[in-house]
Design a protein around this motif. Sequence first.
Motif, PDB file in Angstrom:
ATOM      1  N   GLU A 254       0.832  -1.192   0.000  1.00  0.00           N
ATOM      2  CA  GLU A 254       0.000   0.000   0.000  1.00  0.00           C
ATOM      3  C   GLU A 254       0.868   1.244   0.000  1.00  0.00           C
ATOM      4  OE1 GLU A 254      -2.710  -0.157   3.276  1.00  0.00           O
ATOM      5  OE2 GLU A 254      -4.176  -1.305   2.113  1.00  0.00           O
ATOM      6  N   GLY A 255       0.303   2.337  -0.473  1.00  0.00           N
ATOM      7  CA  GLY A 255       1.043   3.582  -0.488  1.00  0.00           C
ATOM      8  C   GLY A 255       0.118   4.763  -0.674  1.00  0.00           C
ATOM      9  N   VAL A 256       0.691   5.945  -0.572  1.00  0.00           N
ATOM     10  CA  VAL A 256      -0.021   7.194  -0.804  1.00  0.00           C
ATOM     11  C   VAL A 256       0.095   7.514  -2.288  1.00  0.00           C
ATOM     12  CG1 VAL A 256      -0.116   9.652  -0.243  1.00  0.00           C
ATOM     13  CG2 VAL A 256       0.525   7.995   1.513  1.00  0.00           C
ATOM     14  N   VAL A 257      -1.024   7.733  -2.958  1.00  0.00           N
ATOM     15  CA  VAL A 257      -1.028   8.035  -4.383  1.00  0.00           C
ATOM     16  C   VAL A 257      -1.529   9.465  -4.560  1.00  0.00           C
ATOM     17  CG1 VAL A 257      -1.886   7.387  -6.655  1.00  0.00           C
ATOM     18  CG2 VAL A 257      -1.430   5.620  -4.943  1.00  0.00           C
ATOM     19  N   VAL A 258      -0.692  10.309  -5.157  1.00  0.00           N
ATOM     20  CA  VAL A 258      -0.952  11.744  -5.243  1.00  0.00           C
ATOM     21  C   VAL A 258      -1.117  12.143  -6.701  1.00  0.00           C
ATOM     22  CG1 VAL A 258      -0.155  14.043  -4.598  1.00  0.00           C
ATOM     23  CG2 VAL A 258       0.521  12.053  -3.216  1.00  0.00           C
TER      24      VAL A 258
ATOM     25  N   PHE B 154       3.460   9.623  -7.259  1.00  0.00           N
ATOM     26  CA  PHE B 154       2.881  10.809  -7.880  1.00  0.00           C
ATOM     27  C   PHE B 154       2.382  10.464  -9.283  1.00  0.00           C
ATOM     28  CE2 PHE B 154       5.796  12.500  -4.726  1.00  0.00           C
ATOM     29  CZ  PHE B 154       5.032  13.509  -4.131  1.00  0.00           C
ATOM     30  N   LEU B 155       1.193  10.982  -9.617  1.00  0.00           N
ATOM     31  CA  LEU B 155       0.613  10.798 -10.948  1.00  0.00           C
ATOM     32  C   LEU B 155       0.549  12.144 -11.653  1.00  0.00           C
ATOM     33  CD1 LEU B 155      -2.449   8.484 -10.128  1.00  0.00           C
ATOM     34  CD2 LEU B 155      -0.115   7.801 -10.673  1.00  0.00           C
ATOM     35  N   ASP B 156       0.979  12.162 -12.903  1.00  0.00           N
ATOM     36  CA  ASP B 156       0.899  13.362 -13.736  1.00  0.00           C
ATOM     37  C   ASP B 156       0.157  12.980 -15.001  1.00  0.00           C
ATOM     38  OD1 ASP B 156       1.230  15.929 -14.591  1.00  0.00           O
ATOM     39  OD2 ASP B 156       3.344  15.744 -15.104  1.00  0.00           O
TER      40      ASP B 156
ATOM     41  N   VAL C 121      -7.092   9.414 -12.872  1.00  0.00           N
ATOM     42  CA  VAL C 121      -6.152   9.752 -11.801  1.00  0.00           C
ATOM     43  C   VAL C 121      -6.883  10.101 -10.508  1.00  0.00           C
ATOM     44  CG1 VAL C 121      -4.312  10.450 -13.367  1.00  0.00           C
ATOM     45  CG2 VAL C 121      -5.934  12.171 -12.543  1.00  0.00           C
ATOM     46  N   LEU C 122      -8.077  10.693 -10.607  1.00  0.00           N
ATOM     47  CA  LEU C 122      -8.838  10.954  -9.391  1.00  0.00           C
ATOM     48  C   LEU C 122      -9.298   9.647  -8.755  1.00  0.00           C
ATOM     49  CD1 LEU C 122     -10.983  14.067 -10.360  1.00  0.00           C
ATOM     50  CD2 LEU C 122      -9.008  13.975  -8.848  1.00  0.00           C
ATOM     51  N   HIS C 123      -9.631   8.661  -9.575  1.00  0.00           N
ATOM     52  CA  HIS C 123     -10.002   7.350  -9.050  1.00  0.00           C
ATOM     53  C   HIS C 123      -8.814   6.677  -8.356  1.00  0.00           C
ATOM     54  CE1 HIS C 123     -11.547   3.245  -8.838  1.00  0.00           C
ATOM     55  NE2 HIS C 123     -10.470   2.850  -9.493  1.00  0.00           N
ATOM     56  N   LEU C 124      -7.633   6.796  -8.933  1.00  0.00           N
ATOM     57  CA  LEU C 124      -6.462   6.099  -8.399  1.00  0.00           C
ATOM     58  C   LEU C 124      -5.873   6.771  -7.165  1.00  0.00           C
ATOM     59  CD1 LEU C 124      -4.531   5.245 -11.708  1.00  0.00           C
ATOM     60  CD2 LEU C 124      -5.904   3.685 -10.309  1.00  0.00           C
ATOM     61  N   SER C 125      -6.123   8.055  -6.985  1.00  0.00           N
ATOM     62  CA  SER C 125      -5.384   8.820  -5.982  1.00  0.00           C
ATOM     63  C   SER C 125      -6.046   8.793  -4.615  1.00  0.00           C
ATOM     64  CB  SER C 125      -5.232  10.274  -6.442  1.00  0.00           C
ATOM     65  OG  SER C 125      -6.510  10.880  -6.514  1.00  0.00           O
TER      66      SER C 125
ATOM     67  N   ILE D 296       4.244  19.782   2.753  1.00  0.00           N
ATOM     68  CA  ILE D 296       3.480  18.829   1.953  1.00  0.00           C
ATOM     69  C   ILE D 296       4.023  17.418   2.117  1.00  0.00           C
ATOM     70  CG2 ILE D 296       2.887  18.138  -0.408  1.00  0.00           C
ATOM     71  CD1 ILE D 296       2.756  21.096  -1.139  1.00  0.00           C
ATOM     72  N   MET D 297       5.347  17.270   2.017  1.00  0.00           N
ATOM     73  CA  MET D 297       5.931  15.935   2.096  1.00  0.00           C
ATOM     74  C   MET D 297       5.748  15.323   3.483  1.00  0.00           C
ATOM     75  SD  MET D 297       6.777  15.158  -0.882  1.00  0.00           S
ATOM     76  CE  MET D 297       7.463  13.576  -0.429  1.00  0.00           C
ATOM     77  N   ASN D 298       5.832  16.135   4.530  1.00  0.00           N
ATOM     78  CA  ASN D 298       5.577  15.617   5.870  1.00  0.00           C
ATOM     79  C   ASN D 298       4.134  15.149   5.999  1.00  0.00           C
ATOM     80  OD1 ASN D 298       6.223  15.481   8.925  1.00  0.00           O
ATOM     81  ND2 ASN D 298       4.372  16.722   8.822  1.00  0.00           N
ATOM     82  N   PHE D 299       3.219  15.942   5.453  1.00  0.00           N
ATOM     83  CA  PHE D 299       1.802  15.594   5.500  1.00  0.00           C
ATOM     84  C   PHE D 299       1.546  14.271   4.781  1.00  0.00           C
ATOM     85  CE2 PHE D 299      -2.695  16.788   4.019  1.00  0.00           C
ATOM     86  CZ  PHE D 299      -3.259  16.343   5.204  1.00  0.00           C
ATOM     87  N   LEU D 300       2.137  14.095   3.593  1.00  0.00           N
ATOM     88  CA  LEU D 300       1.967  12.865   2.833  1.00  0.00           C
ATOM     89  C   LEU D 300       2.632  11.684   3.524  1.00  0.00           C
ATOM     90  CD1 LEU D 300       2.659  14.178  -0.800  1.00  0.00           C
ATOM     91  CD2 LEU D 300       0.438  13.845   0.301  1.00  0.00           C
ATOM     92  N   GLN D 301       3.813  11.930   4.082  1.00  0.00           N
ATOM     93  CA  GLN D 301       4.592  10.844   4.676  1.00  0.00           C
ATOM     94  C   GLN D 301       3.921  10.266   5.918  1.00  0.00           C
ATOM     95  OE1 GLN D 301       7.264   9.975   3.047  1.00  0.00           O
ATOM     96  NE2 GLN D 301       8.356   8.576   4.360  1.00  0.00           N
ATOM     97  N   ASN D 302       3.142  11.065   6.607  1.00  0.00           N
ATOM     98  CA  ASN D 302       2.602  10.641   7.896  1.00  0.00           C
ATOM     99  C   ASN D 302       1.105  10.322   7.855  1.00  0.00           C
ATOM    100  OD1 ASN D 302       4.825  11.011  10.103  1.00  0.00           O
ATOM    101  ND2 ASN D 302       5.024  12.781   8.750  1.00  0.00           N
ATOM    102  N   THR D 303       0.530  10.230   6.666  1.00  0.00           N
ATOM    103  CA  THR D 303      -0.897   9.950   6.569  1.00  0.00           C
ATOM    104  C   THR D 303      -1.179   8.455   6.626  1.00  0.00           C
ATOM    105  OG1 THR D 303      -2.884  10.316   5.246  1.00  0.00           O
ATOM    106  CG2 THR D 303      -0.871   9.806   4.056  1.00  0.00           C
ATOM    107  N   ASP D 304      -2.385   8.121   7.045  1.00  0.00           N
ATOM    108  CA  ASP D 304      -2.866   6.740   6.982  1.00  0.00           C
ATOM    109  C   ASP D 304      -3.771   6.518   5.769  1.00  0.00           C
ATOM    110  OD1 ASP D 304      -1.591   5.961   9.363  1.00  0.00           O
ATOM    111  OD2 ASP D 304      -3.229   6.771  10.577  1.00  0.00           O
ATOM    112  N   ASN D 305      -3.947   7.546   4.968  1.00  0.00           N
ATOM    113  CA  ASN D 305      -4.838   7.467   3.812  1.00  0.00           C
ATOM    114  C   ASN D 305      -4.078   6.867   2.624  1.00  0.00           C
ATOM    115  OD1 ASN D 305      -7.032   7.738   2.153  1.00  0.00           O
ATOM    116  ND2 ASN D 305      -6.950   9.971   2.023  1.00  0.00           N
ATOM    117  N   LYS D 306      -4.108   5.537   2.527  1.00  0.00           N
ATOM    118  CA  LYS D 306      -3.334   4.825   1.509  1.00  0.00           C
ATOM    119  C   LYS D 306      -4.240   3.884   0.734  1.00  0.00           C
ATOM    120  CE  LYS D 306       0.789   4.967   4.444  1.00  0.00           C
ATOM    121  NZ  LYS D 306       1.802   4.174   5.162  1.00  0.00           N
ATOM    122  N   ARG D 307      -3.699   3.336  -0.334  1.00  0.00           N
ATOM    123  CA  ARG D 307      -4.421   2.375  -1.152  1.00  0.00           C
ATOM    124  C   ARG D 307      -3.431   1.364  -1.710  1.00  0.00           C
ATOM    125  NH1 ARG D 307      -6.571   3.158  -6.650  1.00  0.00           N
ATOM    126  NH2 ARG D 307      -5.580   1.121  -6.758  1.00  0.00           N
ATOM    127  N   ASN D 308      -3.939   0.257  -2.289  1.00  0.00           N
ATOM    128  CA  ASN D 308      -3.036  -0.710  -2.894  1.00  0.00           C
ATOM    129  C   ASN D 308      -2.377  -0.103  -4.126  1.00  0.00           C
ATOM    130  OD1 ASN D 308      -4.136  -1.872  -5.607  1.00  0.00           O
ATOM    131  ND2 ASN D 308      -5.948  -1.780  -4.286  1.00  0.00           N
TER     132      ASN D 308
END
Length: 510
Positions: free
Chosen positions: A114-118, A165-167, A194-198, A314-326
């Motif tokens: 799992e990971g954070v997808v932005v 990260f998705l672009d 990308v909104l579905h995946l993130s 931003i990176m601290n916020f992303l790194q410490n979130t529990d909001n993840k997906r496969n």
Amino acid sequence: MSRGNHGRFFIKSGTPRSSENSLSVSEKTPEISNKTLSAILSGLELYGENENDAASNKYRTTASPYDIVVRINNLLDLRTHGWEILLGQHTKSIKSTTKGTGENGASVINEQKEGVVVSVLGAYNRGKSFLLNQLCNVSLPTGTLVHTEGISITAGRQNYTNIVFLDTAGTDTPVRNDEIEYKRAREALLREVVLHLSTFIIIVVNRLRTTDQIYINQILKYYRNSPHKKTIIIVHNLLDVEKIPDVDKIISEEIQWIFGAVQQKTQLSINGCMKDIIYFTSKQFGGTDIRHYILGRSGSEADKLWNMQTIDGIMNFLQNTDNKRNLDLINDMITFINHKLSKLFVQNSTEQTPNLQLVQHNSKPFIVLSNRRDYEDLSQRPYELKLSEQLIYDDAGYFIRNESEYWQPRYNLYEDETKYLLVLELPGFEKGVLKPRISGNSITIENIRRDLNTSMNNPIIHQSDIPTGSFKLNISFQQAIEERFTAERNEGFINLTILKKRSTEYTEPV
């Protein structure tokens, strides 16, 4: 462009980790988030377990620092070769996660990572690549003559573990007149994918314009329909602003006044030093939380004050979130697009395959129509595809909204000291069919509107603006609400009056 010390690991407390910023991108390639990238690579059917695997070598490489690029550049490409999958030059040194075999011989990822997808979104030429360079510590090409292809995936470098990260492509480049509608549909599809995946959405704006406000509002409306929680970040990339007082004025006029944002401050421990991070928070569209961050012009005094703390924050916020997906992103992408194909294209009644479906080619690094998965020469026997003439976009033209499986009813929401009034535009439902549910401080209404044509078989459709199919509307209130509501039907409108008070689960037919 200066890349700064963006390779640092950001933590709220505890022992800080050292910076690896002295390494170049190529030097630190082996230290890319191997587990994160390997989980993504597991979705590639032709990617082997090591760099010498013959299947792995079937993929062409891209010179850009992106890890994976899916070249969804034209919907018409599905007639023949489909959409090529490219790999970053460094990617073949990464081993994919081991796969097993499930029911019917289907591949199964044994280690579900799992990971954070932005997703990084924004109107044309707002500075998405500039921001990605800062966040990823890579050197993506920038400028108005450089165009991102399809969907590009980048795993976090150095200590940015479990962040992807998705672009997306999306430019004002011209196309032939007969391809304009295909381009419009493709860009809407890319946004939806990308909104579905993130799990996180970053929207990049410059000085706030009406077009940016419309863009943000449409993203928020689309997000409101999502069954999964997402977090919105708006980065105000003030690329022409150099002076700190000018930034302060823009913050006051555009962030605090227009968005009603409130300044927040947190402290981070970075390389043994405590650092203040200033950002802003606001609520939009029924309580959606938004974070606002600032970037000034590179090399200016505004840059020195704002840019590093924004990237750190931003990176601290992303790194410490529990909001993840496969992270099986490729297969999830294909599955999601398959739900859209029957609405994008007119079905070919003479074709043996009744439903349009995408798959990965059995021996080539392409995503193709399922009936072409075994073609050795993909240029042969082009499949006849025609864009549906029934495509209907939202008010801003960003999303396709005539899907039979999901749509969004319009509503008005009013409030006074004691109650909320919710006015729903929901004609076509008999009394007792709709059953709003109250839980906590939110209300949910969902149902299915059937095909409105009940008397004609195979009609010629000249206009189809009224959506049908399933809908789900969830509205959150800033205050706790009463467990009961009163309902009134008024010529196609439904008025729900909801008292402000602590609530429990409640269901009542309308």
